[in-house]
Design an enzyme around this catalytic site. Structure first.
Site, short mmCIF file in Angstrom:
data_model
loop_
_atom_site.label_atom_id
_atom_site.label_comp_id
_atom_site.label_asym_id
_atom_site.label_seq_id
_atom_site.Cartn_x
_atom_site.Cartn_y
_atom_site.Cartn_z
N GLN A 121 32.64 39.67 31.41
CA GLN A 121 33.98 39.26 30.97
C GLN A 121 34.41 37.96 31.66
O GLN A 121 34.54 37.92 32.88
CB GLN A 121 34.99 40.35 31.32
N GLY A 122 34.61 36.92 30.89
CA GLY A 122 35.04 35.63 31.45
C GLY A 122 36.49 35.35 31.15
O GLY A 122 36.81 34.56 30.26
N TYR A 123 37.37 36.02 31.87
CA TYR A 123 38.81 35.79 31.73
C TYR A 123 39.34 34.94 32.89
O TYR A 123 39.81 33.84 32.72
CB TYR A 123 39.60 37.11 31.73
N SER A 124 39.27 35.51 34.13
CA SER A 124 39.93 34.89 35.29
C SER A 124 39.34 33.53 35.63
O SER A 124 38.15 33.29 35.46
CB SER A 124 39.79 35.80 36.52
N SER A 127 32.41 39.81 36.88
CA SER A 127 31.60 40.93 37.34
C SER A 127 30.25 40.94 36.62
O SER A 127 30.21 40.83 35.39
CB SER A 127 32.31 42.26 37.09
N GLU A 130 41.92 50.62 28.92
CA GLU A 130 41.50 50.32 30.29
C GLU A 130 42.50 50.87 31.30
O GLU A 130 42.15 51.37 32.37
CB GLU A 130 41.34 48.81 30.48
N ASN A 139 48.43 45.62 41.48
CA ASN A 139 49.48 46.63 41.48
C ASN A 139 50.87 46.00 41.53
O ASN A 139 51.83 46.59 41.05
CB ASN A 139 49.26 47.62 42.64
N GLU A 140 50.96 44.80 42.09
CA GLU A 140 52.25 44.10 42.05
C GLU A 140 52.62 43.79 40.60
O GLU A 140 53.76 43.98 40.18
CB GLU A 140 52.19 42.80 42.88
C1 LIG Z 1 36.12 43.56 42.13
C2 LIG Z 1 36.74 42.64 41.11
C3 LIG Z 1 36.14 42.49 39.86
C4 LIG Z 1 36.68 41.61 38.91
N1 LIG Z 1 36.02 41.42 37.72
C5 LIG Z 1 36.49 40.51 36.83
C6 LIG Z 1 35.75 40.19 35.62
O1 LIG Z 1 34.69 40.77 35.36
N2 LIG Z 1 36.23 39.23 34.79
C7 LIG Z 1 37.41 38.59 35.04
O2 LIG Z 1 37.78 37.74 34.25
N3 LIG Z 1 38.13 38.85 36.18
C8 LIG Z 1 37.69 39.78 37.07
N4 LIG Z 1 38.40 40.04 38.26
C9 LIG Z 1 39.59 39.22 38.55
C10 LIG Z 1 40.91 39.97 38.58
O3 LIG Z 1 41.34 40.22 37.29
C11 LIG Z 1 41.89 39.07 39.38
O4 LIG Z 1 41.46 39.08 40.72
C12 LIG Z 1 43.31 39.58 39.32
O5 LIG Z 1 43.82 39.37 38.05
C13 LIG Z 1 44.22 38.84 40.33
O6 LIG Z 1 44.15 37.47 40.21
P1 LIG Z 1 43.86 36.54 41.48
O7 LIG Z 1 42.64 37.06 42.14
O8 LIG Z 1 43.84 35.14 41.04
O9 LIG Z 1 45.06 36.79 42.48
P2 LIG Z 1 46.52 36.10 42.40
O10 LIG Z 1 47.03 36.22 41.04
O11 LIG Z 1 46.46 34.78 43.04
O12 LIG Z 1 47.33 37.11 43.34
C14 LIG Z 1 47.51 36.95 44.74
C15 LIG Z 1 48.61 37.89 45.16
O13 LIG Z 1 49.82 37.52 44.52
C16 LIG Z 1 50.38 38.61 43.83
N5 LIG Z 1 51.14 38.14 42.66
C17 LIG Z 1 50.75 37.25 41.72
N6 LIG Z 1 51.71 37.09 40.81
C18 LIG Z 1 52.72 37.89 41.18
C19 LIG Z 1 54.02 38.18 40.62
N7 LIG Z 1 54.45 37.60 39.50
N8 LIG Z 1 54.82 39.07 41.27
C20 LIG Z 1 54.40 39.67 42.41
N9 LIG Z 1 53.19 39.43 42.97
C21 LIG Z 1 52.37 38.57 42.35
C22 LIG Z 1 49.18 39.46 43.46
O14 LIG Z 1 49.57 40.79 43.20
C23 LIG Z 1 48.34 39.32 44.72
O15 LIG Z 1 48.80 40.20 45.70
C24 LIG Z 1 37.87 40.91 39.21
C25 LIG Z 1 38.49 41.10 40.46
C26 LIG Z 1 37.95 41.94 41.41
C27 LIG Z 1 38.63 42.09 42.74
#
Ligand SMILES: Cc1cc2nc3c(=O)[nH]c(=O)nc-3n(C[C@H](O)[C@H](O)[C@H](O)COP(=O)(O)OP(=O)(O)OC[C@H]3O[C@@H](n4cnc5c(N)ncnc54)[C@H](O)[C@@H]3O)c2cc1C
Lengths: 354, 382
Positions: B124-127, B159, B242, B366-367
């Site tokens: 999955q290429g989202y993030s 992932s 999901e 969770n936030e």
């Molecule tokens: C083990 C693992 C597997 C993953 N696999 C994939 C995958 O296969 N494909 C894919 O595309 N992505 C994947 N992800 C990415 C995942 O979806 C992102 O890590 C997640 O969406 C959080 O984004 P970020 O890491 O940029 O953190 P950020 O968005 O930068 O968050 C940093 C902190 O800020 C908080 N925050 C951000 N915005 C707000 C808000 N509006 N209010 C309050 N708090 C906030 C967050 O909760 C967090 O605590 C994976 C992540 C992990 C850890």
């Protein structure tokens, strides 16, 4: 008796001197490079630390040490914790305090590394549980969870009535090292009629200092990772804003700050109690309260910092993980929070009950 | 075969699944210590494929089992109960349902059978580095050039990208449109020139995710699913299942069982303090199970759960983490060790503690889930 001013000056000097080897701004590259290697630390850095007088900080001046107090030692180990220094200074300093003067020169210079081996059961503070004994010039038994044992030249084994000094290479000594989460190691030492030198004396006071120093190390570690995380909250942007502007994260951060402050206040107060009080129960109760807080707070803070980082917090490349893994090793070391709370309950002055 | 299954009463169906899993699941990958790579989990994938059980949710016409959502959850439940490994399941869970709903006949005919045989392994290429929680701000672009799209940008936390041979990608097709409206959904083979995968080590020291770079990657226009500006809404619609999946109490129940093993080994199983803590965890798991059942029932009735389903994700993942924190307390010094105790996979407190950490980060942190609950469910101002 030192005045309060002398004391704060001496603490400041210790912190400044620590900055040479363990600067708070270090990039942790050295720490990363040493992880998962043998012996897990750098003997030349160890020698430098010895040259700074750190190993003998608590050893009386007459014996070649600096004769400083627990507060100074805790100020130092707090700085070491902030830089996640892997050299086993807390353990080494414990041994240095127990060795007789004629054994000290080589140890204080850093030529020879002697590490203590006291533990016989998990989750125990029993220094001589009875499973390891000295008889007829030899020692027999088993000691576990010996920090950084892979780097020791000799071990100081706690036995009833004192310690037994055993060379690592001696007959009857078998050392088995296990890798720890922080990339260091802990040894299991099996001794079968190993030739040893008996050193009579009470280990417990020096041991209490090691518990204090570990609490201070955890304090330094949690404070540093918390600071890093606050920096991250001020730079990382999502939804067109700094993530630190989200109230959910602000409140979480405030809660973590409370934990760091509680730990700092408790550790500092307990270190002072060690230097000021002569009542063993009062001293020990303060140590237990400090270690319980430091262990729990380090866990809450390091976990919280991972969460505040989001995905990058779950990588090995990001630094918060190094602090979390150090916490996993040191929160239970020298007694877990639960163990120290139980000891505090047994020791607390009756007046504290109501 | 599948017809029979769907008409069975739930209890009988559960038994059929249980017996087959117990008789056939490869024992060497039971309760794995880490998320398994393709080479390690493909035996299980192929076993499911051969049995026709790989895609419980797909309609029978496309090679699925056509099971009701309720029965799908029962299957999942039984797999988790036995300690079955998670396969690399993005093709089954995401690409299949997406194409069935929005794909062209050609896309369905080409891709679906290859998921069913395991020929295509998806990631999955989202993030992106700057688009995590705020996914809609993603900057990877897909520019139309004749009958091709040219993709440029970077994905992260992908992932199993190192194991996958296909990736589904959200990329910007219209830079002038509103954030959510200029995004397309693309299906891209990983062996295209211009794609580079750089594995990243997780906190648990596993190469489980990666950075994925796109440098002038040219794909035919047929790589687009649906309309060029509808990628976001299609991707969102996939998330419903999901959210229930990550709210399943099984993860917590598994950790609690391991906590009990650990307490036994550490000699504190009969200690009143331990029992009090374990009982609290047990009740939390039981109550979560009841709440989970409420949503399972909704799904069974054919309803699509609303935003309140986020409650499951928040509570489950944090309970899971709490239980692993108790494990560290019980394990004492063992919780600092890199390897499981005595080489026993069931006694792995440090490993479970670390693996539970990202559960509050992935699938929407969770936030973010709490924001959804307070905004869309509680309708609080602001
Ligand atoms: C083990 C693992 C597997 C993953 N696999 C994939 C995958 O296969 N494909 C894919 O595309 N992505 C994947 N992800 C990415 C995942 O979806 C992102 O890590 C997640 O969406 C959080 O984004 P970020 O890491 O940029 O953190 P950020 O968005 O930068 O968050 C940093 C902190 O800020 C908080 N925050 C951000 N915005 C707000 C808000 N509006 N209010 C309050 N708090 C906030 C967050 O909760 C967090 O605590 C994976 C992540 C992990 C850890």
């Amino acid at each position: 008796m030192t005045t309060a001013e002398d004391r704060s000056e001496s603490l400041r000097m210790i912190r400044d001197s620590a900055a040479g080897i363990a600067p708070r701004t270090s990039d942790l590259k050295r720490i990363r490079a040493l992880r998962f290697t043998e012996p897990g630390f750098d003997r030349s850095v160890w020698r430098e630390m010895c040259e700074m007088g750190w190993l003998g900080l608590l050893v009386p001046e007459d014996n070649g040490g600096s004769g400083l107090g627990v507060q100074e030692f805790c100020a130092l180990t707090e700085e070491l914790g902030a830089s996640l220094i892997p050299e086993p200074l807390i353990a080494g300093a414990l041994a240095a305090r127990l060795l007789p003067p004629d054994q000290l020169a080589e140890v204080l210079s850093g030529e020879r590394i002697v590490l203590p081996a006291w533990q016989e059961k998990p989750l125990s503070l029993d220094l001589a549980a009875g499973g390891t004994v000295f008889t007829n010039g030899t020692v027999t038994g088993k000691k576990i969870f010996i920090p950084m044992a892979a780097g020791a030249d000799a071990f100081l084994i706690t036995v009833p009535g004192g310690c037994a000094l055993v060379e690592r290479q001696a007959a009857g000594v078998h050392l088995d090292c296990q890798t720890t989460q922080d990339g260091g190691n802990q040894g299991t030492l099996t001794l079968e009629n190993a030739p040893a030198m008996f050193i009579a004396g009470d280990v417990s006071d020096a041991f209490e200092t090691s518990i204090m120093a570990t609490s201070a190390y955890l304090l330094g570690a949690m404070d540093r990772v918390f600071g890093m995380t606050m920096d991250y909250l001020k730079t990382r942007e999502q939804f067109g804003r700094k993530i630190g502007s989200f109230q959910a994260l602000q409140h979480r951060s405030a809660d973590l700050k409370i934990q760091v402050s509680l730990a700092r206040a408790t550790v500092n107060a307990a270190a002072k109690t060690q230097d000021d009080s002569t009542d063993p129960a009062t001293r020990k109760a303060a140590v237990s309260r400090a270690k319980a807080r430091a262990s729990d707070a380090a866990s809450v803070v390091t976990r919280g910092c991972i969460q505040l980082h989001g995905g990058i917090g779950y990588t090995d490349a990001a630094d918060p993980g190094l602090f979390l893994r150090k916490m996993m090793v040191l929160a239970p070391a020298y007694g877990s929070a639960a163990l120290h709370r139980a000891r505090f309950r047994d020791l607390a002055p009756a007046g504290d009950e109501d | 075969m599948a017809q029979d299954l769907d008409s069975l009463p739930d209890d009988a169906f559960r038994l059929v699944v249980r017996e087959w899993v117990e008789a056939n699941y490869p024992p060497d990958i039971r309760n794995p210590l880490k998320r398994l790579h393709w080479d390690e989990c493909k035996s299980w994938y192929f076993l499911l494929a051969e049995k026709g059980w790989l895609c419980p949710g797909w309609p029978k016409d496309y090679g699925g089992m056509g099971l009701s959502p309720g029965k799908q959850l029962i299957m999942l439940d039984e797999f988790e109960r036995h300690g079955c490994a998670r396969t690399i399941d993005q093709g089954v869970l995401m690409v299949g349902p997406l194409l069935i709903a929005h794909g062209t006949e050609e896309q369905k005919a080409f891709f679906l059978p290859k998921v069913l045989t395991g020929e295509h392994v998806w990631c999955q290429g989202y993030s992106e580095p700057n688009a995590g929680s705020d996914l809609a701000s993603l900057r990877t672009v897909a520019e139309r050039d004749g009958d091709e799209y040219v993709i440029n940008g970077q994905k992260i936390w992908t992932s199993m990208a190192m194991d996958a041979n296909w990736i589904y990608v959200l990329a910007r097709t219209d830079r002038k449109a509103k954030k959510q409206e200029g995004i397309g959904f693309f299906l891209v083979p990983m062996n295209m020139p211009g794609i580079t995968v750089r594995p990243l080590l997780t906190l648990d020291l596993n190469e489980e995710f990666a950075e994925t770079f796109f440098d002038d990657v040219r794909v035919p226009a047929s790589a687009l699913v649906g309309l060029p500006n509808k990628g976001w809404s299609m991707a969102k619609a996939l998330l419903g299942f999901e959210r229930i999946f990550v709210g399943s109490p099984k993860q917590s129940a598994y950790a609690l069982a391991r906590l009990r093993d650990l307490a036994e080994r550490m000699g504190v199983a009969d200690d009143p303090d331990f029992q009090a803590v374990a009982m609290r965890h047990q009740q939390d798991v039981d109550d979560l199970t009841d709440l989970y059942e409420v949503y399972v029932e909704q799904v069974r009735q054919g309803e699509v759960p609303g935003p309140d389903v986020s409650m499951l994700k928040v509570y489950q993942t944090e309970l899971y983490q709490r239980i692993t924190e108790t494990m560290l307390e019980v394990a004492g010094e063992h919780s600092g060790m890199l390897e499981p105790m005595e080489g026993n996979r069931a006694l792995n407190p440090a490993g479970l503690f670390l693996q539970s950490r990202p559960s509050t980060i992935y699938s929407g942190t969770n936030e973010i889930q709490r924001n959804i609950l307070s905004k869309n469910v509680l309708e609080l101002p602001g």
